[in-house]
Scaffold this motif. Sequence first.
Motif, PDB file in Angstrom:
ATOM      1  N   PRO A   1      29.979  44.391  21.621  1.00 23.33           N
ATOM      2  CA  PRO A   1      30.142  45.013  22.940  1.00 23.33           C
ATOM      3  C   PRO A   1      29.900  46.511  22.952  1.00 23.33           C
ATOM      4  O   PRO A   1      29.482  47.065  23.982  1.00 23.33           O
ATOM      5  N   SER A   2      30.135  47.207  21.827  1.00 25.67           N
ATOM      6  CA  SER A   2      29.964  48.656  21.814  1.00 25.67           C
ATOM      7  C   SER A   2      28.516  49.086  21.980  1.00 25.67           C
ATOM      8  O   SER A   2      28.245  50.259  22.266  1.00 25.67           O
ATOM      9  N   ALA A   3      27.562  48.178  21.809  1.00 21.00           N
ATOM     10  CA  ALA A   3      26.140  48.523  21.926  1.00 21.00           C
ATOM     11  C   ALA A   3      25.666  48.559  23.373  1.00 21.00           C
ATOM     12  O   ALA A   3      24.558  49.036  23.645  1.00 21.00           O
ATOM     13  N   TRP A   4      26.502  48.084  24.313  1.00 17.12           N
ATOM     14  CA  TRP A   4      26.064  47.942  25.693  1.00 17.12           C
ATOM     15  C   TRP A   4      26.665  49.025  26.590  1.00 17.12           C
ATOM     16  O   TRP A   4      27.800  49.455  26.386  1.00 17.12           O
ATOM     17  N   SER A   5      25.890  49.437  27.594  1.00 18.12           N
ATOM     18  CA  SER A   5      26.318  50.461  28.547  1.00 18.12           C
ATOM     19  C   SER A   5      26.161  49.935  29.961  1.00 18.12           C
ATOM     20  O   SER A   5      25.196  49.213  30.268  1.00 18.12           O
TER      21      SER A   5
END
Length: 395
Positions: free
Chosen positions: A110-114
């Motif tokens: 999830p941390s890769a998405w904005s």
Amino acid sequence: MASTAAPRRTARAPAAHTVLPDEIWEEIFLRLDAAADLARASAGCSSFRRIVSDRRFVRCFRSLHSPPVLGLIRYGYREFLPVGPPHRSTPEARALAQDADFTFSFLPDPSAWSSRDARDGRVLLSRRISAAIAFEDFLVCDPLHRRYVKIPRILDDLLAASTPDNGTARHLLPVLAPTGDNDEESFRVICTVQDKGKRKVMAFVFSSCNQTWQGIISTIYLPNGFIGCKPYSAHGCLFWMFFGKGYSLMLDTSEMKSSIIDLPPHNFDFGSMRAIVEAEDGRLGFLTIGDGTIDLYCKNWQSNGVGAQEWQHDKLIPLPKDSGINYSWDIVGTVGRYVALVAHDPICDESSPNSELFVLDIETLLVEKLCTLNNGMFCGFPYARFPPPLTLPSI
């Protein structure tokens, strides 16, 4: 002595209850002010629940009542700012913040998405794979039901065919397209590309119905200027503004055709805050923020913009006085008849400025406070309406 008998009472038959047909109840329910009132009415009996849950009725109710703003999402972050008291949507906003997952922890990595956009309760996320790939990867998420749909990447061949001069295409902000009245369970993602050299604007559209990207045949050449902001949505169209220019690029998302519309005469400097909105009586509205006030211009509108009348100055809307005349105001985004605004306090420390978020109701012309952000300048978009479910997660 003769006894006097009490007069004999005749029992009355119970009054007959008037049974109203479903059509009358529908008209009554359509006049309720909010979806929360509709939910309470549906709990009255099974027949009320059947009427209110009918898809045709739901579409009609949503067309008459814009969903209230429940909070805001910070652009590029996975963070939800719910509406707070004394705003009337506070209970619904708190329930949403408690039950939904706006950190998107249900995604792989999830941390890769904005976050990039939100519409109809869904959120568009993106991630950059490498600088060598022109377009990003996209996901459309349902934070309430914790579901998502992965969007296939735009093929390089499709991009090359639309922009034959290699290296001149500029990737613009992706957005979720307005949803039609009869296809609320489907969605579309639109990416717009501008050819730097020729000022040619093209668009790519992904539809969840056929699971493919398509290039829009309709293209348009801009007089001058470049698109530098997220579009505003009104009456099923997307409107892009241009820095310092007196016109807007309009994309009719039902016919997928582009055109240029003129804006009302105004001082279009680079610092002016402007937006296209849905005005009352089916008109098109144009907002500008001045010195402590908002100017609202309106015009009659047809779906393709042809034959529409000239802009007329309609209202002068005062901004809240308790926010200070020195506040720097900006327009965050629009949802139906609501316009999300942000006021930045210049007196606060630059490392942690204070931002107050408001919503303007175009019908009532009331400006109400939503919440306060104490840890930075706000850049994002409003979030409204509980989402319809997506398909099951897929990779």
